[in-house]
Design a protein around this motif. Structure first.
Motif, PDB file in Angstrom:
ATOM      1  N   ALA A  27       0.957  -1.071   0.098  1.00 56.92           N
ATOM      2  CA  ALA A  27      -0.001   0.048   0.171  1.00 56.92           C
ATOM      3  C   ALA A  27       0.909   1.325   0.198  1.00 56.92           C
ATOM      4  N   ASP A  28       0.390   2.266  -0.554  1.00 52.86           N
ATOM      5  CA  ASP A  28       1.447   3.636  -0.850  1.00 52.86           C
ATOM      6  C   ASP A  28       1.484   4.202   0.612  1.00 52.86           C
ATOM      7  N   ASP A  29       0.584   4.007   1.489  1.00 51.79           N
ATOM      8  CA  ASP A  29       0.670   4.696   2.757  1.00 51.79           C
ATOM      9  C   ASP A  29       1.084   3.576   3.990  1.00 51.79           C
ATOM     10  N   ALA A  30       1.549   2.287   3.578  1.00 52.69           N
ATOM     11  CA  ALA A  30       1.690   1.585   4.483  1.00 52.69           C
ATOM     12  C   ALA A  30       3.205   1.706   5.067  1.00 52.69           C
ATOM     13  N   LEU A  31       3.395   1.565   6.271  1.00 50.21           N
ATOM     14  CA  LEU A  31       4.736   1.757   6.843  1.00 50.21           C
ATOM     15  C   LEU A  31       5.775   0.715   6.540  1.00 50.21           C
ATOM     16  N   LEU A  32       6.679   0.944   5.893  1.00 47.05           N
ATOM     17  CA  LEU A  32       7.779  -0.068   5.346  1.00 47.05           C
ATOM     18  C   LEU A  32       8.510  -0.496   6.330  1.00 47.05           C
ATOM     19  N   PHE A  33       8.692  -0.035   7.799  1.00 50.68           N
ATOM     20  CA  PHE A  33       9.519  -0.577   8.726  1.00 50.68           C
ATOM     21  C   PHE A  33       8.507  -1.126  10.005  1.00 50.68           C
ATOM     22  N   ASP A  34       7.244  -1.306   9.690  1.00 54.61           N
ATOM     23  CA  ASP A  34       6.507  -1.752  10.710  1.00 54.61           C
ATOM     24  C   ASP A  34       6.050  -2.971  10.153  1.00 54.61           C
ATOM     25  N   GLU A  35       5.602  -4.063  11.224  1.00 52.37           N
ATOM     26  CA  GLU A  35       4.959  -5.252  10.998  1.00 52.37           C
ATOM     27  C   GLU A  35       3.921  -5.281  10.074  1.00 52.37           C
ATOM     28  N   GLY A  36       2.853  -4.207  10.509  1.00 44.02           N
ATOM     29  CA  GLY A  36       1.835  -4.042   9.551  1.00 44.02           C
ATOM     30  C   GLY A  36       1.788  -3.816   7.979  1.00 44.02           C
ATOM     31  N   GLY A  37       3.337  -3.220   7.867  1.00 36.68           N
ATOM     32  CA  GLY A  37       3.489  -3.096   6.716  1.00 36.68           C
ATOM     33  C   GLY A  37       4.360  -3.917   5.803  1.00 36.68           C
ATOM     34  N   LEU A  38       5.866  -3.620   5.487  1.00 36.97           N
ATOM     35  CA  LEU A  38       6.837  -4.527   5.013  1.00 36.97           C
ATOM     36  C   LEU A  38       7.544  -5.385   6.283  1.00 36.97           C
ATOM     37  N   GLY A  39       7.602  -4.610   7.161  1.00 39.92           N
ATOM     38  CA  GLY A  39       8.357  -5.249   8.135  1.00 39.92           C
ATOM     39  C   GLY A  39      10.019  -5.028   7.992  1.00 39.92           C
ATOM     40  N   LEU A  40      10.399  -4.165   7.366  1.00 41.57           N
ATOM     41  CA  LEU A  40      11.895  -3.994   7.099  1.00 41.57           C
ATOM     42  C   LEU A  40      12.628  -3.571   8.284  1.00 41.57           C
ATOM     43  N   ASP A  41      13.935  -3.781   8.049  1.00 46.04           N
ATOM     44  CA  ASP A  41      14.950  -3.781   9.027  1.00 46.04           C
ATOM     45  C   ASP A  41      16.092  -2.741   8.723  1.00 46.04           C
ATOM     46  N   SER A  42      16.862  -2.395   9.507  1.00 43.60           N
ATOM     47  CA  SER A  42      18.115  -1.784   9.320  1.00 43.60           C
ATOM     48  C   SER A  42      18.891  -1.913   8.143  1.00 43.60           C
ATOM     49  N   ILE A  43      19.079  -3.315   7.795  1.00 46.16           N
ATOM     50  CA  ILE A  43      20.123  -3.677   6.719  1.00 46.16           C
ATOM     51  C   ILE A  43      19.116  -3.420   5.428  1.00 46.16           C
ATOM     52  N   ASP A  44      17.719  -3.337   5.466  1.00 44.27           N
ATOM     53  CA  ASP A  44      17.040  -3.034   4.227  1.00 44.27           C
ATOM     54  C   ASP A  44      17.009  -1.489   4.300  1.00 44.27           C
ATOM     55  N   ALA A  45      17.008  -0.714   5.190  1.00 37.72           N
ATOM     56  CA  ALA A  45      17.138   0.813   5.046  1.00 37.72           C
ATOM     57  C   ALA A  45      18.752   0.933   4.202  1.00 37.72           C
ATOM     58  N   LEU A  46      19.656   0.303   4.295  1.00 36.65           N
ATOM     59  CA  LEU A  46      20.879   0.656   3.677  1.00 36.65           C
ATOM     60  C   LEU A  46      20.679   0.446   2.114  1.00 36.65           C
ATOM     61  N   GLU A  47      19.762  -0.751   1.998  1.00 33.58           N
ATOM     62  CA  GLU A  47      19.466  -1.181   0.586  1.00 33.58           C
ATOM     63  C   GLU A  47      18.701  -0.307   0.127  1.00 33.58           C
ATOM     64  N   LEU A  48      17.735   0.690   0.800  1.00 34.36           N
ATOM     65  CA  LEU A  48      16.810   1.487   0.126  1.00 34.36           C
ATOM     66  C   LEU A  48      17.811   2.942  -0.217  1.00 34.36           C
TER      67      LEU A  48
END
Length: 86
Positions: A27-48
């Motif tokens: 979803a466009d407004d889903a929180l990327l780093f929240d379990e309700g969204g994609l549940g990304l972590d700090s390693i994923d932040a580096l990839e972003l």
């Protein structure tokens, strides 16, 4: 649909190797780093960060900017559009 947002979803899926996720699942407004969204972590932040530089020529050097920019697809698209104007 907003092409930039759709492109971002595709780029995130590819960059993070999210094999079980489609663009429709993000979803466009889903929180990327929240379990309700994609549940990304700090390693994923580096990839972003790498993704923004690779696809959009934007370097994120301020961690506070990154926290705001990587909140959701909407915030990433807004960040890219604002940086493109600078």
């Amino acid at each position: 649909m907003d092409n930039l947002k759709e492109d971002l979803k595709k780029q995130i899926i590819e960059q993070l190797n999210l094999e079980d996720i489609t663009t429709a699942d993000i979803a466009d407004d889903a929180l990327l780093f929240d379990e309700g969204g994609l549940g990304l972590d700090s390693i994923d932040a580096l990839e972003l960060i790498v993704l923004l530089e690779k696809y959009h020529g934007i370097q994120v050097v301020n961690p506070d900017e990154g926290k705001v920019a990587f909140k959701s697809i909407n915030s990433m698209a807004e960040y890219i559009r604002n940086r493109a104007v600078e």
